[in-house]
Scaffold this active site. Structure first.
Site, PDB file in Angstrom:
ATOM      1  CG  ASP A  69      -0.155   0.019   2.514  1.00 31.87           C
ATOM      2  OD1 ASP A  69       1.088  -0.035   2.463  1.00 31.87           O
ATOM      3  OD2 ASP A  69      -0.777   0.090   3.579  1.00 31.87           O
ATOM      4  CB  CYS A  76       6.765  30.953   5.918  1.00 30.54           C
ATOM      5  SG  CYS A  76       8.502  31.220   6.278  1.00 30.54           S
TER       6      CYS A  76
END
Ligand SMILES: [Zn+2]
Lengths: 536, 531
Positions: B121, B177
């Protein structure tokens, strides 16, 4: 199990069909006729996601072949009742599901106690010959209960869905985009006008939502072109150039989004063809106290379109993600949502009027249902199936079968064989079986016995073809007859599992009433690894 | 009647013999893996080894039918083996509860199989098995499912496309940021809660200084300095874990102090909405009044699927931080270096992420999300159901028959997508390898070497220079192992370090890429075999 635990256990599937689909599953009662390997695989794939209950009807005793093919039967179970054995083992897969069995002969049950099957949400029949199948299918048809007919023989898998009608609201389209760029409603038009592109500083200009950009340029375009949308490819190109020229610099992502979504401005908002057909359906025209909520809602929407909607469906109300600052995005979202909410309220009043006229109270249809219907109105589906009687007796698809059969790659040949095998079984009370004579797998080395088995099956194929007035018998048919004789009517474990997955997937779609189910026959060829769908 | 008689007839006795005698490696015992193991055992495959690193979780039980409630937290590989053996006690199944990337699963070990089947997976393990099978030259059947969609294909060195011939979409990343100072959408808050806050408080904090420096420019120097200081302060707060006041201290720091510090940077809020810090005492008061007013808030509706109120988020924050702290402190008793890793199926972790991301969203005026939604976004959850996995596993075995029969040209890439009518299962011919693929087009060489003695310099001199006439060219290569640079033209620090010290041990792969002008040269991958 408490609710949060349950959400956790079913988390990965709730993301496909949500709590509403799960509730439908948990309220369903599934009946399996004959605990064949394929039947058990289907039930396995339904018990795991949590259907309400299942019942296996089967009188057979487990034999060695069963134990070899079915994962749910081992040698210790040989000689015991197959329904009981598989029920006990399937039950272990999920403690939330109740398992029942009835150790009676399904065929005599169909003969004598047909009503027994009317208690279920769905019936899955494996290995039932034609005659009782027809009888069962008619009873279920009249009671509006879906029937699945399933067969796997060797590397071939077949299943057929029989029911009068299936309606779906939550069809799960790729996206529900209803922006009304070409026909902005007053609040949206007003809002777009509050953006004065030229006077904005660079920061604000880079955050104008693309919907507003498209609205502005399309409005201008329509003024310059007698109210028409960009239509020819030259016009579309020109429209994009106009947007491009409004872009201050290449970093303006919102303009990039506007360009990528410009095609949405070329498409006129209107009632889709398939929805219009639903509106024109007699079931929508003439409502009775027995009408389903789907048809009542369809009619309410039709009335809305004809009146307040001015030719348009109720607004879906969702807004896609886009580059914008938070407050602008929220305002835009609110404008669409409020409009949608107002229209839902109008639809509610139509619904109440209709319910009143057919003698039902307004709580017959809940607000949630109306919300969902309005949101998905452009994508609703009605599927009408053909009955088994039509397929087998009154109206077989002769011409289609003839045409498909001429293509050596087409899977329809397996349908002919499966039907022929049923006729073989009806006459001889056994399946054609040449397996033991064919151990080397080479038809050239076939023994006399296997050849006679081949000839016998071929006579039934020919009977069927002549019933269908098919005279142009394709050469490749003989190879397939050999193949199926070799399988001896028997299931292969891997194919049983594969078919189990294919069938249970359709069962779940019917029970949850989500996604579009198959209509009406699927044939899978394991060797080619390809499936085909037919309306038979 | 003998167990396999009809089956043998249908398959043909030659192929049936191959099925019985071939050695199969199955990687992954999850959704597809459970189905596949059952099909293999039932179809007469006798020699199976399976590898899975995972343990069983409640959310597996809706499809991974070899597992039941009593197996939760046990090894998937082991339990799958035991369950499958009940149905065919004669099958020979070896289970490894281990990571397929472990060195014990060397090239030599891969070579001992006739066929490898992936039931994985994740991208990372798929890439690894792809490379191993290419090097070992063993056919690989690759598979995957997502909701109603499934896919199976065959990978064979030199004959078909490999897993990496087509570029795979990379996961979206967000600028630090945005996550730390100026979130503008729910996902920013969730990433902050999961990747930053959770790790800072309970996990192994990510080294983000480097990331921050990358984003450094003239305008944001203050902000970057601020963010570094914030992280440091949070590290100190972590020391208080377990104390009565801990939840409050953390709350005060992340939802009030840090926000107030952000607000000082006026420039940042000229074009954005100003965030509004939360005040602990106010929320506490609000909570008290609410609980007096209404003792019975709709506790029966699905709590995961409705939006929590501000006070619910607040209470859940306090509660989950306590639970996670207790969990971590308990582990620290036996292992002082213990840390928690985020797991989307861990209730405490998800409660924490939901509450903190919603509180942060509230501060920044961003849309809040339900726990169910947060889970999907934080956990990258792929919907999964039994039905699709059954179809995919069935397809794998059908393809395996063809591979074993030597009919590679008859193998197909099979797709299942139930809405694609009339062919909901569609097969396509296999593609040829992409001539520009850096994985399957590189040369693969097994290198027998004593990793304790050999240094990087020896390697470059003996092996790389060995087939190069021109001594000057020796350095014009880059050397990588597992994604890290060991050597390149500007980086020769490791020349006299042994392979072992460089953590290049048995089973590892070293990729050498020529860095000369000549574009024709593909990388060479050396599979290290210690002797
Ligand atoms: Zn490749």
């Amino acid at each position: 199990m408490n609710i949060d635990k349950k959400t956790q256990k079913y988390d990965r599937q709730l993301r496909l069909w949500q709590a509403s689909g799960q509730a439908a599953l948990e309220n369903s009662k599934v009946c399996l006729i004959n605990g064949t390997a394929t039947g058990c695989e289907i039930l396995k794939d339904l018990v795991l996601p949590g259907i309400g209950s299942f019942t296996v009807v089967d009188k057979k005793e487990v034999d060695g072949a069963d134990a070899g093919i079915s994962f749910f039967l081992d040698e210790d179970r040989i000689g015991t009742n197959r329904a009981q054995a598989v029920t006990e083992l399937l039950q272990e897969l999920n403690e939330d599901v109740r398992g029942f069995y009835l150790a009676e002969d399904p065929i005599s049950l169909i003969e004598n106690r047909l009503d027994y099957f009317l208690q279920f949400t769905i019936v899955i029949a494996t290995d039932i010959p034609e005659k009782p199948l027809l009888k069962l299918s008619e009873a279920l048809w009249n009671a509006n209960i879906p029937l699945f007919i399933v067969r796997t023989i060797g590397f071939i898998g077949y299943f057929r869905i029989v029911q009068p009608e299936h309606t779906v609201v939550e069809t799960h389209p790729d996206s529900i985009m209803d922006l009304r760029l070409d026909v902005p409603f007053p609040a949206l038009e007003q809002y777009a006008k509050t953006f004065d592109f030229d006077s904005m500083d660079n920061m604000d200009h880079g955050h104008i939502p693309y919907v507003v950009i498209l609205l502005k340029y399309l409005d201008q375009w329509k003024k310059d072109h007698d109210g028409k949308l960009p239509c020819t490819s030259a016009e579309k190109k020109q429209f994009k150039q106009i947007i491009e020229s409004g872009r201050r610099n290449v970093d303006e992502e919102n303009f990039a989004e506007a360009l990528a979504n410009a095609w949405r401005a070329f498409t006129a908002t209107k009632v889709p063809h398939q929805v219009q057909e639903i509106f024109n359906d007699p079931a929508c025209e003439t409502l009775t106290a027995n009408s389903s909520s789907f048809w009542i809602l369809a009619r309410a929407i039709r009335d809305f379109v004809a009146n307040e909607g001015q030719g348009l469906l109720p607004l879906a109300g969702s807004v896609p993600d886009m580059k914008a600052d938070t407050s602008t995005y929220v305002s835009l979202q609110t404008i669409y949502r409020q409009k949608a909410k107002a229209e839902i309220a109008i639809v509610r009043s139509h619904v109440n009027k209709i319910l009143n006229s057919i003698g039902r109270t307004s709580d017959f249809i809940h607000d949630d249902e109306i919300d969902s219907f309005c949101k998905h109105a452009a994508f609703i589906q009605v599927i009408r199936y053909r009955s088994l009687k039509e397929e087998y007796i009154s109206d077989p698809k002769k011409a289609d079968i003839d045409r498909w059969l001429q293509d050596p790659q087409d899977n329809i040949v397996h349908y002919v064989l499966i039907r022929a095998i049923d006729k073989f079984y009806e006459a001889n009370n056994r399946y054609p079986d040449a397996a033991t004579f064919f151990i080397e797998g080479d038809p050239e080395e076939a023994t006399e016995e296997s050849k006679s088995e081949f000839e016998l099956l071929k006579t039934y194929v020919n009977i069927l073809l002549s019933e269908w007035q098919i005279t142009n018998i394709p050469d490749h048919l003989d190879d397939y007859i050999h193949e199926i004789c070799r399988a001896g009517g028997s299931e292969l474990p891997n194919m049983a599992s594969l078919l189990g997955g294919l069938v249970s997937q359709e069962v779940i779609k019917l029970i949850t009433r989500q996604y579009i189910p198959l209509n009406n026959t699927s044939i899978f060829d394991g060797i080619k690894s390809a499936s085909s769908t037919y309306i038979l | 009647m003998p167990r396999f008689s009809h089956y043998e007839a249908a398959l043909g006795s030659q192929l049936f013999e191959k099925v019985k005698s071939c050695r199969v490696l199955m990687v992954g015992a999850g959704g597809i893996g459970c189905e596949l193991l059952k099909n293999l055992v039932m179809s007469g495959f006798n020699q199976i080894e399976l590898v899975d690193l995972d343990t069983i979780d409640l959310s597996n039980l809706n499809r991974q039918f070899l597992f039941q409630k009593q197996h939760i937290k046990k090894s998937k590989a082991q339990v799958a083996r035991e369950s499958a053996l009940k149905f065919n006690p004669n099958a020979n199944i070896v289970a490894h509860h281990a990571n397929i990337k472990d060195p014990q699963f060397s090239i030599e070990w891969f070579k001992s199989f006739d066929i490898v089947m992936n039931a994985l997976d994740n991208l990372d393990a798929r890439r690894h098995v792809n490379t191993m099978c290419l090097v070992a030259n063993i056919p690989l059947i690759e598979s995957g499912s997502e909701g109603y969609l499934g896919q199976v294909t065959i990978i064979k060195k030199g004959e078909t496309e490999c897993y990496e011939c087509q570029p795979k979409p990379t996961r979206k990343t967000y600028p630090v940021c945005t996550i730390r100072s100026t979130p503008s959408s729910p996902i920013h808050c969730i990433v902050w809660a999961k990747s930053y806050l959770f790790n800072q408080l309970f996990g192994i904090p990510e080294e983000e200084d480097e990331e921050l420096d990358k984003e450094l420019n003239d305008e944001n120097a203050d902000e970057i300095a601020n963010l570094k200081a914030e992280t440091l302060a949070l590290k100190r707060i972590r020391e208080a874990m377990g104390s009565q006041d801990y939840p409050k201290i953390v709350f005060q720091k992340i939802f009030n102090d840090d926000i107030n510090r952000l607000l000082i940077m006026e420039d940042m809020w000229k074009t954005r909405k100003r965030p509004a810090p939360l005040v602990y005492e106010e929320l506490e008061k609000l909570k008290d009044t609410e609980s007096q007013m209404d003792q019975t808030t709709n506790s029966n509706t699905l709590r995961d699927q409705r939006l929590w109120s501000l006070t619910e988020n607040f209470s859940m924050f306090l509660e989950s931080i306590k639970r996670l702290s207790t969990q971590l402190l308990a582990e620290k008793v036996t292992n002082p270096d213990a840390s928690l890793t985020f797991d989307k199926d861990d209730i405490d972790a998800m409660d924490f992420i939901t509450a903190t991301s919603n509180l942060r969203a509230r501060i920044f005026g961003i849309e809040e999300k339900t726990k169910f939604q947060v889970k999907a976004m934080a956990g990258n959850i792929i919907p999964a159901i039994a039905t699709t996995n059954a179809i995919v596993a069935g397809m794998i075995v059908m393809q395996a028959f063809k591979v074993l029969n030597g009919d590679l040209n008859e193998c197909k890439t099979v797709y299942c997508s139930p809405d694609r009518r009339p062919k909901s299962i569609l097969s396509e011919s296999l593609n040829k390898p992409n001539p520009d693929c850096s994985v399957c087009q590189s040369a693969h060489v097994t290198l027998n070497v004593n990793v304790k003695k050999a240094t990087l310099r020896d390697f470059l001199k003996e092996v790389i220079h060995g087939h190069d006439e021109d001594e000057e060219d020796i350095c014009e290569v880059s050397v990588e192992e597992g994604g890290r640079i060991i050597y390149d033209v500007e980086y020769d620090d490791n020349l006299d370090v042994t392979f072992e010290k460089l953590n290049i041990t048995d089973g590892k792969m070293v990729k050498v890429t020529p860095e000369s002008e000549d574009d024709e040269k593909y990388p060479t991958v050396f599979a290290i075999s210690h002797r």
